[in-house]
Scaffold this active site. Structure first.
Site, PDB file in Angstrom:
ATOM      1  N   TYR A 167      77.056  51.718  62.235  1.00 40.09           N
ATOM      2  CA  TYR A 167      78.037  52.239  63.034  1.00 40.09           C
ATOM      3  C   TYR A 167      79.426  52.940  62.372  1.00 40.09           C
ATOM      4  O   TYR A 167      79.650  52.354  61.373  1.00 40.09           O
ATOM      5  CB  TYR A 167      78.624  50.707  63.658  1.00 40.09           C
ATOM      6  CG  TYR A 167      77.656  50.289  64.520  1.00 40.09           C
ATOM      7  CD1 TYR A 167      77.447  50.498  65.882  1.00 40.09           C
ATOM      8  CD2 TYR A 167      77.182  48.631  64.513  1.00 40.09           C
ATOM      9  CE1 TYR A 167      76.585  49.773  66.929  1.00 40.09           C
ATOM     10  CE2 TYR A 167      76.518  48.075  65.367  1.00 40.09           C
ATOM     11  CZ  TYR A 167      76.044  48.548  66.301  1.00 40.09           C
ATOM     12  OH  TYR A 167      75.333  47.947  67.237  1.00 40.09           O
ATOM     13  N   HIS A 188      81.999  54.701  64.288  1.00 40.08           N
ATOM     14  CA  HIS A 188      83.407  54.853  65.249  1.00 40.08           C
ATOM     15  C   HIS A 188      84.235  55.900  64.520  1.00 40.08           C
ATOM     16  O   HIS A 188      85.460  55.590  64.405  1.00 40.08           O
ATOM     17  CB  HIS A 188      83.710  53.579  65.359  1.00 40.08           C
ATOM     18  CG  HIS A 188      82.984  52.578  66.134  1.00 40.08           C
ATOM     19  ND1 HIS A 188      82.571  52.538  67.224  1.00 40.08           N
ATOM     20  CD2 HIS A 188      82.302  51.469  65.751  1.00 40.08           C
ATOM     21  CE1 HIS A 188      81.773  51.623  67.731  1.00 40.08           C
ATOM     22  NE2 HIS A 188      81.524  50.666  66.517  1.00 40.08           N
ATOM     23  N   ASP A 196      87.396  49.427  67.870  1.00 43.62           N
ATOM     24  CA  ASP A 196      86.379  50.006  67.085  1.00 43.62           C
ATOM     25  C   ASP A 196      86.843  51.448  67.482  1.00 43.62           C
ATOM     26  O   ASP A 196      86.800  52.600  66.525  1.00 43.62           O
ATOM     27  CB  ASP A 196      85.048  49.856  67.146  1.00 43.62           C
ATOM     28  CG  ASP A 196      84.837  48.542  66.157  1.00 43.62           C
ATOM     29  OD1 ASP A 196      85.465  48.595  65.138  1.00 43.62           O
ATOM     30  OD2 ASP A 196      83.879  47.841  66.458  1.00 43.62           O
ATOM     31  N   ARG A 236      77.322  40.271  58.461  1.00 40.89           N
ATOM     32  CA  ARG A 236      75.890  40.804  58.837  1.00 40.89           C
ATOM     33  C   ARG A 236      75.305  41.694  57.913  1.00 40.89           C
ATOM     34  O   ARG A 236      75.773  42.027  56.887  1.00 40.89           O
ATOM     35  CB  ARG A 236      76.161  41.776  60.201  1.00 40.89           C
ATOM     36  CG  ARG A 236      76.524  41.080  61.529  1.00 40.89           C
ATOM     37  CD  ARG A 236      76.795  42.140  62.627  1.00 40.89           C
ATOM     38  NE  ARG A 236      78.230  42.487  62.238  1.00 40.89           N
ATOM     39  CZ  ARG A 236      78.554  43.382  63.092  1.00 40.89           C
ATOM     40  NH1 ARG A 236      78.355  43.740  64.329  1.00 40.89           N
ATOM     41  NH2 ARG A 236      79.791  44.063  63.027  1.00 40.89           N
ATOM     42  N   GLU A 270      76.339  54.289  67.580  1.00 43.31           N
ATOM     43  CA  GLU A 270      77.106  54.151  68.756  1.00 43.31           C
ATOM     44  C   GLU A 270      77.003  55.158  69.639  1.00 43.31           C
ATOM     45  O   GLU A 270      77.307  55.314  70.862  1.00 43.31           O
ATOM     46  CB  GLU A 270      78.349  53.589  68.639  1.00 43.31           C
ATOM     47  CG  GLU A 270      79.384  54.615  68.022  1.00 43.31           C
ATOM     48  CD  GLU A 270      79.411  54.666  66.400  1.00 43.31           C
ATOM     49  OE1 GLU A 270      80.131  55.532  65.890  1.00 43.31           O
ATOM     50  OE2 GLU A 270      78.637  54.028  65.835  1.00 43.31           O
ATOM     51  N   LYS A 285      78.389  48.278  59.436  1.00 38.30           N
ATOM     52  CA  LYS A 285      79.729  48.834  59.597  1.00 38.30           C
ATOM     53  C   LYS A 285      79.985  50.103  58.804  1.00 38.30           C
ATOM     54  O   LYS A 285      79.275  50.339  57.893  1.00 38.30           O
ATOM     55  CB  LYS A 285      80.721  47.922  59.273  1.00 38.30           C
ATOM     56  CG  LYS A 285      80.952  46.709  60.146  1.00 38.30           C
ATOM     57  CD  LYS A 285      81.184  46.897  61.685  1.00 38.30           C
ATOM     58  CE  LYS A 285      82.457  47.633  61.868  1.00 38.30           C
ATOM     59  NZ  LYS A 285      82.801  47.883  63.334  1.00 38.30           N
TER      60      LYS A 285
END
Length: 366
Positions: free
Chosen positions: A94, A96, A270, A15, A118, A75
């Site tokens: 993101y 996490h 995650d 991505r 998130e 990510k």
């Protein structure tokens, strides 16, 4: 504002943080966008597409981080990127954090501004930037689960939907949120017998109303989960606690209750995973077996379908990227309560309570 879009260097992550369409919306507002060479290639977007949208292509990831006031990614940064992140630089991706103390401490040390997709949260409690990837992961969990039930991959050798004269597989879905609903929908569509569990009765009533007859709802408890495991072929773990570690709903001792070749897919990996035996895997080496139970715990499942995932992600992140670019992070977060909840680590301080609690670190109330 100068915005950087680097290549995602996590294993098999194809991505990219922004589509050419997203770049165009920023450059027409007089922002400067710097895209690393070939950043969009895995998602089907080419350097010329970004140039045509007004971006500048840079050769190296170091150049992108050096020039950018804000980094837009998919990510979390991995270890090779830690030293590239600068003081006061905004990183929008993101994160996490609750699943990685090393990442948390690295971002504290960087003194950057970390805004996590998130935990951006609307007034109704929904997570608008998590929804599209949860939709993708929920649907993919069944696609992958069905594949790994095949015998050559050490699964039970059962076809998810069965055939006339042969019963379909039994699928247990833990969690009735976005992931769980999408997983149940896909499994039901393939003809499996599906049970979806949650502790929210209001949500279970909603699911019971919208799902076909081969989806049953049940209140989630250890007793009820244990009751299902001996006859379940595929288990999907899709439980989310916002910003915090996922609860361990299936412990190692429960694996002995499952038949050899049962497949478990942990979409919550995650956030640390909702199976005790979970550890993150990659698309390159996606599964492992414990007590004859096949574990699929890929930490970036949507990365396997990067075109769909990148477009879906940019659709929801772009309005926030524009706010951050137009107003600066402080004013944008002051003006938008949803975006403010995305603040996780700010200039060396943890400002999201659940992250501090996960590692026993100091929390600074914003």
């Amino acid at each position: 504002m100068k915005i950087g879009v680097p290549i995602e260097i996590k294993n098999n992550e194809n991505r990219v943080g922004m589509t050419p369409s997203g770049v165009f919306e920023l450059t027409k507002r007089n922002h400067e966008v710097y895209v690393q060479k070939n950043a969009g290639f895995g998602s089907g977007f080419f350097d010329q597409d970004y140039i045509d949208a007004g971006a500048t292509i840079l050769e190296t990831i170091e150049e992108v981080y050096e020039v950018a006031e804000m980094i837009v990614k998919v990510k979390e940064p991995i270890e090779q990127e830690y030293s590239l992140i600068k003081k006061d630089q905004v990183v929008f991706t993101y994160f996490h954090f609750a699943s990685s103390e090393a990442l948390t401490k690295a971002m504290i040390d960087s003194e950057s501004v970390c805004i996590a997709y998130e935990t951006v949260e609307d007034a109704d409690g929904s997570l608008p930037l998590l929804v599209p990837m949860s939709e993708v992961a929920g649907r993919m969990s069944i696609q992958q689960g069905a594949k790994y039930l095949e015998k050559p991959i050490k699964g039970r050798g059962i076809l998810l939907g069965g055939v006339p004269g042969v019963k379909p597989a039994n699928v247990l879905v833990l969690g009735g949120g976005i992931v769980g609903i999408q997983a149940a929908k896909m499994a039901a569509g393939l003809g499996a017998n599906v049970t979806i569990m949650d502790i929210n009765m209001k949500q279970l009533r909603y699911i019971a109303d919208i799902m076909p007859a081969n989806v049953n709802t049940e209140f989630s408890s250890e007793y009820n989960i244990r009751k299902h495991l001996p006859k379940t072929d595929l288990v999907i773990g899709g439980v989310l606690i916002k910003g915090a570690k996922a609860p361990k709903l299936i412990t190692k001792d429960m694996l002995k209750d499952m038949r050899p070749g049962t497949v478990i897919v942990d979409v919550a990996v995650d956030q640390g995973g909702c199976f005790e035996t979970t550890h993150a895997t990659t698309h390159q080496d996606p599964t492992y077996i414990i007590d004859d139970v096949v574990h699929y715990c890929v930490a970036n499942m949507p990365g396997a379908v990067p075109y769909t995932s990148t477009v879906a992600l940019t659709n929801v992140t772009l309005p926030y990227v524009i706010k951050l670019a137009n107003e600066g992070w402080e004013q944008a977060c002051a003006n938008n309560a949803s975006l403010a909840k995305g603040l996780n680590v700010v200039k060396g301080d943890i400002v999201y309570k659940e992250i501090a609690e996960a590692f026993g670190l100091e929390f600074l109330a914003s």
